[in-house]
Design a protein around this motif. Structure first.
Motif, PDB file in Angstrom:
ATOM      1  N   GLN A 150       5.343   1.185   0.451  1.00  0.00           N
ATOM      2  CA  GLN A 150       6.148   2.253   1.048  1.00  0.00           C
ATOM      3  C   GLN A 150       5.298   3.320   1.737  1.00  0.00           C
ATOM      4  OE1 GLN A 150       6.465   1.284  -2.230  1.00  0.00           O
ATOM      5  NE2 GLN A 150       6.643   3.038  -3.601  1.00  0.00           N
ATOM      6  N   GLU A 151       4.068   3.504   1.250  1.00  0.00           N
ATOM      7  CA  GLU A 151       3.123   4.390   1.934  1.00  0.00           C
ATOM      8  C   GLU A 151       2.269   3.538   2.870  1.00  0.00           C
ATOM      9  OE1 GLU A 151       2.933   7.627   1.608  1.00  0.00           O
ATOM     10  OE2 GLU A 151       4.131   8.029  -0.176  1.00  0.00           O
ATOM     11  N   LYS A 152       2.072   4.016   4.101  1.00  0.00           N
ATOM     12  CA  LYS A 152       1.295   3.248   5.070  1.00  0.00           C
ATOM     13  C   LYS A 152       0.204   4.138   5.657  1.00  0.00           C
ATOM     14  CE  LYS A 152       4.872  -0.136   6.196  1.00  0.00           C
ATOM     15  NZ  LYS A 152       5.558   0.091   4.917  1.00  0.00           N
ATOM     16  N   PRO A 153      -0.980   4.178   4.998  1.00  0.00           N
ATOM     17  CA  PRO A 153      -2.066   5.027   5.484  1.00  0.00           C
ATOM     18  C   PRO A 153      -2.540   4.574   6.865  1.00  0.00           C
ATOM     19  CG  PRO A 153      -2.510   4.162   3.272  1.00  0.00           C
ATOM     20  CD  PRO A 153      -1.342   3.413   3.809  1.00  0.00           C
ATOM     21  N   PRO A 154      -3.030   5.501   7.671  1.00  0.00           N
ATOM     22  CA  PRO A 154      -3.572   5.112   8.978  1.00  0.00           C
ATOM     23  C   PRO A 154      -4.852   4.301   8.808  1.00  0.00           C
ATOM     24  CG  PRO A 154      -4.035   7.431   8.523  1.00  0.00           C
ATOM     25  CD  PRO A 154      -3.115   6.954   7.437  1.00  0.00           C
ATOM     26  N   LEU A 155      -5.044   3.320   9.666  1.00  0.00           N
ATOM     27  CA  LEU A 155      -6.259   2.508   9.655  1.00  0.00           C
ATOM     28  C   LEU A 155      -7.404   3.271  10.300  1.00  0.00           C
ATOM     29  CD1 LEU A 155      -4.591  -0.856  10.756  1.00  0.00           C
ATOM     30  CD2 LEU A 155      -5.583  -0.379   8.498  1.00  0.00           C
ATOM     31  N   PRO A 156      -8.647   3.037   9.829  1.00  0.00           N
ATOM     32  CA  PRO A 156      -9.026   2.261   8.649  1.00  0.00           C
ATOM     33  C   PRO A 156      -8.839   3.093   7.380  1.00  0.00           C
ATOM     34  CG  PRO A 156     -10.981   3.152   9.662  1.00  0.00           C
ATOM     35  CD  PRO A 156      -9.831   3.572  10.538  1.00  0.00           C
ATOM     36  N   PHE A 157      -8.684   2.422   6.231  1.00  0.00           N
ATOM     37  CA  PHE A 157      -8.572   3.137   4.972  1.00  0.00           C
ATOM     38  C   PHE A 157      -9.154   2.296   3.845  1.00  0.00           C
ATOM     39  CE2 PHE A 157      -4.595   0.716   5.129  1.00  0.00           C
ATOM     40  CZ  PHE A 157      -4.486   0.220   3.846  1.00  0.00           C
ATOM     41  N   THR A 158      -9.324   2.955   2.714  1.00  0.00           N
ATOM     42  CA  THR A 158      -9.820   2.306   1.499  1.00  0.00           C
ATOM     43  C   THR A 158      -8.672   2.205   0.505  1.00  0.00           C
ATOM     44  OG1 THR A 158     -12.096   3.085   1.757  1.00  0.00           O
ATOM     45  CG2 THR A 158     -11.381   2.565  -0.476  1.00  0.00           C
ATOM     46  N   PRO A 159      -8.346   1.007   0.016  1.00  0.00           N
ATOM     47  CA  PRO A 159      -7.295   0.892  -0.998  1.00  0.00           C
ATOM     48  C   PRO A 159      -7.794   1.348  -2.365  1.00  0.00           C
ATOM     49  CG  PRO A 159      -8.216  -1.259  -0.565  1.00  0.00           C
ATOM     50  CD  PRO A 159      -8.894  -0.309   0.391  1.00  0.00           C
ATOM     51  N   GLY A 160      -6.908   1.273  -3.340  1.00  0.00           N
ATOM     52  CA  GLY A 160      -7.241   1.720  -4.695  1.00  0.00           C
ATOM     53  C   GLY A 160      -6.446   2.956  -5.039  1.00  0.00           C
ATOM     54  N   VAL A 161      -5.492   2.823  -5.985  1.00  0.00           N
ATOM     55  CA  VAL A 161      -4.571   3.916  -6.255  1.00  0.00           C
ATOM     56  C   VAL A 161      -4.815   4.600  -7.600  1.00  0.00           C
ATOM     57  CG1 VAL A 161      -2.750   3.038  -4.749  1.00  0.00           C
ATOM     58  CG2 VAL A 161      -2.848   2.263  -7.118  1.00  0.00           C
ATOM     59  N   GLU A 162      -5.823   4.159  -8.355  1.00  0.00           N
ATOM     60  CA  GLU A 162      -6.147   4.914  -9.571  1.00  0.00           C
ATOM     61  C   GLU A 162      -7.607   4.707  -9.936  1.00  0.00           C
ATOM     62  OE1 GLU A 162      -3.910   3.825 -13.051  1.00  0.00           O
ATOM     63  OE2 GLU A 162      -4.136   1.675 -12.678  1.00  0.00           O
TER      64      GLU A 162
END
Length: 329
Positions: free
Chosen positions: A53-65
């Motif tokens: 549901q969240e779509k960060p702008p590219l480029p980005f680093t994943p990992g939510v915790e």
């Protein structure tokens, strides 16, 4: 510093690459954390695919915790100081799969010395979700029967422990003998291998036909459909997620006849609607951990170079508990 980043959307193994990036500087209300441990979650797979549901702008680093140590604080930060041990959720763009990341101070909690960085990294999302779901949304009562689907996963393992800590009877489903054993070790009173047979008959037999008071469903699809056959009178089906791939349709006539509730659980939304709830839940979880009633199930640790393949296994539901990444390894 090193970070795992993607410049295009796709499967984690195809799009994630280790890159050298500048050290981020915290802005107002932000904290920079030297990441000791980062836990992998199914939303990380969805982020890479562009399906979250969240779509960060590219480029980005994943990992939510993640967990780690505060190395810098931005203007107006009042909750933390350099050197504090913390756990929490980073900003979406800087992510957790990196050596250093940024997080808003409201998305972090202090980490006691009694908890390891690995356990802390695996705690926030799954245990906060489980706490909100079981206590706030389902109003769980001691002695009730809870059916937890995907009990050997990160979300399910947390729900098993939290329900047992509240004095409930727990039934868990899992795919394969090794995952059934994991559920039993977590405290499940009955663990069912759904690959070996339909869980419906087993739940009915175990509960003498009554069914489960609360059903914890992070799978959706066919699992939800079958769950409606074993929900007790005035029971609550908790909608946690859709790892099965299909979003089920609730048959409202059946909901009416059996007087049960279908309850949505989106823990992340409390950050916007009721952010103070996270501090209270964190304190309660730390007390449960100190009492030995919960312990995040960390099945393995990997290096940053192996994180993409680990995410692929997670996406294929081939993991037990949580996988933790050591970004500096």
């Amino acid at each position: 510093m090193r970070a795992l980043r993607l410049h295009e959307l796709g499967e984690p193994v195809d799009v994630l690459r280790i890159e050298n990036v500048p050290t981020p500087e915290p802005g107002p209300g932000e904290v920079r954390v030297d990441v000791a441990s980062a836990a992998l979650n199914f939303p990380d797979v969805l982020l890479c695919r562009g399906q979250y549901q969240e779509k960060p702008p590219l480029p980005f680093t994943p990992g939510v915790e993640m967990s780690g140590v505060v190395s810098a604080v931005g203007p107006d930060v009042t909750r933390f100081a350099v050197g504090d041990r913390v756990l929490g959720s980073p900003n979406f763009v800087t992510g957790a799969l990196t050596e250093q990341t940024l997080a808003h101070e409201r998305a972090l909690s202090k980490l006691p010395e009694t908890m390891s960085f690995d356990a802390a990294a695996a705690l926030r999302i799954t245990y906060h979700t489980g706490h909100v779901a079981l206590h706030r949304r389902a109003n769980l009562q001691p002695g009730e029967t809870v059916l937890v689907h995907a009990g050997a996963g990160g979300v399910g393992s947390a729900a098993i422990q939290l329900a047992k800590a509240h004095g409930c009877v727990v039934i868990a489903t899992a795919g394969g003998p090794d995952k059934v054993v994991a559920c039993e070790r977590l405290g499940a009173d009955l663990a069912i291998d759904y690959r070996a047979g339909d869980f419906v008959d087993a739940v009915k037999e175990f509960t003498s036909g009554r069914g489960a008071d609360v059903i914890y469903d992070p799978v959706g699809g066919d699992t939800y459909d079958r769950s409606t056959k074993v929900i007790a009178w005035e029971g609550r089906i908790l909608i946690i997620g859709f790892t099965g791939g299909r979003i089920a349709d609730a048959k409202t006539n059946h909901v009416l006849i059996k007087n049960y509730s279908v309850v949505g659980v989106h823990w992340g939304a409390y950050t916007r609607h009721e952010p103070q709830i996270n501090d209270r839940i964190h304190d309660e979880l730390m007390a449960l951990h100190a009492a030995g009633k919960i312990e995040p199930l960390v099945s393995e640790t990997v290096s940053l170079a192996d994180a993409a393949s680990a995410l692929a296994r997670l996406g294929d539901r081939g993991t037990i508990g949580k996988i933790v990444v050591h970004p500096s390894a």
